[in-house]
Design a protein around this motif. Sequence first.
Motif, PDB file in Angstrom:
ATOM      1  N   ASN A  51       0.833  -1.219   0.000  1.00 41.24           N
ATOM      2  CA  ASN A  51       0.000   0.000   0.000  1.00 41.24           C
ATOM      3  C   ASN A  51       0.859   1.257   0.000  1.00 41.24           C
ATOM      4  OD1 ASN A  51      -2.374  -1.484   0.018  1.00 41.24           O
ATOM      5  ND2 ASN A  51      -2.501  -1.550   2.268  1.00 41.24           N
ATOM      6  N   MET A  52       1.976   1.215   0.789  1.00 40.83           N
ATOM      7  CA  MET A  52       2.871   2.374   0.814  1.00 40.83           C
ATOM      8  C   MET A  52       3.524   2.594  -0.538  1.00 40.83           C
ATOM      9  SD  MET A  52       4.676   2.056   4.552  1.00 40.83           S
ATOM     10  CE  MET A  52       5.685   3.486   4.239  1.00 40.83           C
ATOM     11  N   LYS A  53       3.960   1.487  -1.181  1.00 39.91           N
ATOM     12  CA  LYS A  53       4.551   1.634  -2.516  1.00 39.91           C
ATOM     13  C   LYS A  53       3.545   2.207  -3.501  1.00 39.91           C
ATOM     14  CE  LYS A  53       8.022  -2.050  -2.098  1.00 39.91           C
ATOM     15  NZ  LYS A  53       8.470  -3.365  -2.618  1.00 39.91           N
ATOM     16  N   ALA A  54       2.306   1.682  -3.446  1.00 43.89           N
ATOM     17  CA  ALA A  54       1.272   2.195  -4.356  1.00 43.89           C
ATOM     18  C   ALA A  54       0.996   3.682  -4.085  1.00 43.89           C
ATOM     19  CB  ALA A  54      -0.015   1.380  -4.189  1.00 43.89           C
ATOM     20  N   LEU A  57       3.823   5.708  -5.509  1.00 46.66           N
ATOM     21  CA  LEU A  57       3.697   5.805  -6.972  1.00 46.66           C
ATOM     22  C   LEU A  57       2.609   6.807  -7.365  1.00 46.66           C
ATOM     23  CD1 LEU A  57       4.082   2.050  -8.000  1.00 46.66           C
ATOM     24  CD2 LEU A  57       5.717   3.893  -8.395  1.00 46.66           C
ATOM     25  N   GLU A  58       1.465   6.746  -6.652  1.00 45.39           N
ATOM     26  CA  GLU A  58       0.387   7.693  -6.951  1.00 45.39           C
ATOM     27  C   GLU A  58       0.828   9.125  -6.675  1.00 45.39           C
ATOM     28  OE1 GLU A  58      -2.510   7.280  -8.283  1.00 45.39           O
ATOM     29  OE2 GLU A  58      -2.258   5.113  -8.554  1.00 45.39           O
ATOM     30  N   LYS A  59       1.582   9.313  -5.557  1.00 48.20           N
ATOM     31  CA  LYS A  59       2.073  10.645  -5.247  1.00 48.20           C
ATOM     32  C   LYS A  59       3.035  11.150  -6.318  1.00 48.20           C
ATOM     33  CE  LYS A  59       4.401  13.305  -1.637  1.00 48.20           C
ATOM     34  NZ  LYS A  59       5.059  13.249  -0.314  1.00 48.20           N
ATOM     35  N   GLN A  60       3.917  10.245  -6.789  1.00 48.81           N
ATOM     36  CA  GLN A  60       4.874  10.631  -7.833  1.00 48.81           C
ATOM     37  C   GLN A  60       4.144  10.987  -9.122  1.00 48.81           C
ATOM     38  OE1 GLN A  60       7.801   7.669  -8.591  1.00 48.81           O
ATOM     39  NE2 GLN A  60       8.975   8.913 -10.032  1.00 48.81           N
ATOM     40  N   ARG A  61       3.135  10.174  -9.475  1.00 47.75           N
ATOM     41  CA  ARG A  61       2.350  10.470 -10.678  1.00 47.75           C
ATOM     42  C   ARG A  61       1.600  11.794 -10.541  1.00 47.75           C
ATOM     43  NH1 ARG A  61      -0.369   4.463 -11.626  1.00 47.75           N
ATOM     44  NH2 ARG A  61       1.560   3.378 -12.231  1.00 47.75           N
TER      45      ARG A  61
END
Length: 309
Positions: A51-54, A57-61
Amino acid sequence: MSGFVDLRLNRRHSEDEGFWPSFTDIMTVIVMIFLLGMVVVILQNIEVTNNMKAALLEKQRATELAESTSQEKSIVSNQLSDAEEELARLRMLIILSNDRRKTMEGQLSTAQKELQSLSGLYSALQETHDSVKLEKENVEKQLEEKSQILARIEARLNELIQRQTVLTSKLARSKEAQKLSESKLSAITLQAASADQELASIRGEYSNLQVKYDRLIKPARTSKGKHVVEVFYAKKDKNHIYKIRDTGQSSSAVVSKKQLHSRLAKLKKQYGKNLYIRLIFPEDSRLSYNDAWKFSKDILGKYDYYHAN
């Protein structure tokens, strides 16, 4: 029975066998519970990590999308500014074309009136022609009568012509001397006129070269990196309407001409060479080309960074 000694050999052994299996079962259950808890914790950690990785990734996007959106917004803002400049220029051309159309309509009306007057003049000339024709017939009769008189006059005229020939020869000699002096004077006059024309031509070429040189050296006018102020100008029922809107304001404020110059002077003092004036002439401004040109020259020449320098 309590008073007798228990002589069974296998009594102690059977008690030991009953204790250890139950202890083993308890420890096994404890170990299994511990292992099951570890499995649950590990699975939860794996899920939390995913969940943290996802989320990262969402934050980076989202960050990349925000940066691209900001760049696109800046590009669109520059394009919108250029489009507004082009719209202002087109409105100036529309005002000029309307003035020319009004002038052409006035000329057409004048031409129609002149045509009507010429039609009346033609009718009058036709009547005059008929009367002249009658007079011509009368004159021809009189000419026949006077032709005889003319013959006598011609004889006298021949004598006078001979005298005139003598006088003409004398006059011709005096005119030849006068022509020589006049030709010299005209040559000097032509040289002076030619020199004046060459000087005027050189001055015109110098002015054209100066304008081209200034255009080549001076950069193009742009609102990028400048403090933009919008100024509206229109006419309504012979009244002049002035509006001004500064950067960050949602709507424009109606001001008098004196208040407009006062606010622009303060902005000029505050921003100096970074003040960009955007003139807006609405489509229903009812301005002539001369009015719009004079207003543009006055405002831009005093306060805009490009024209003031």
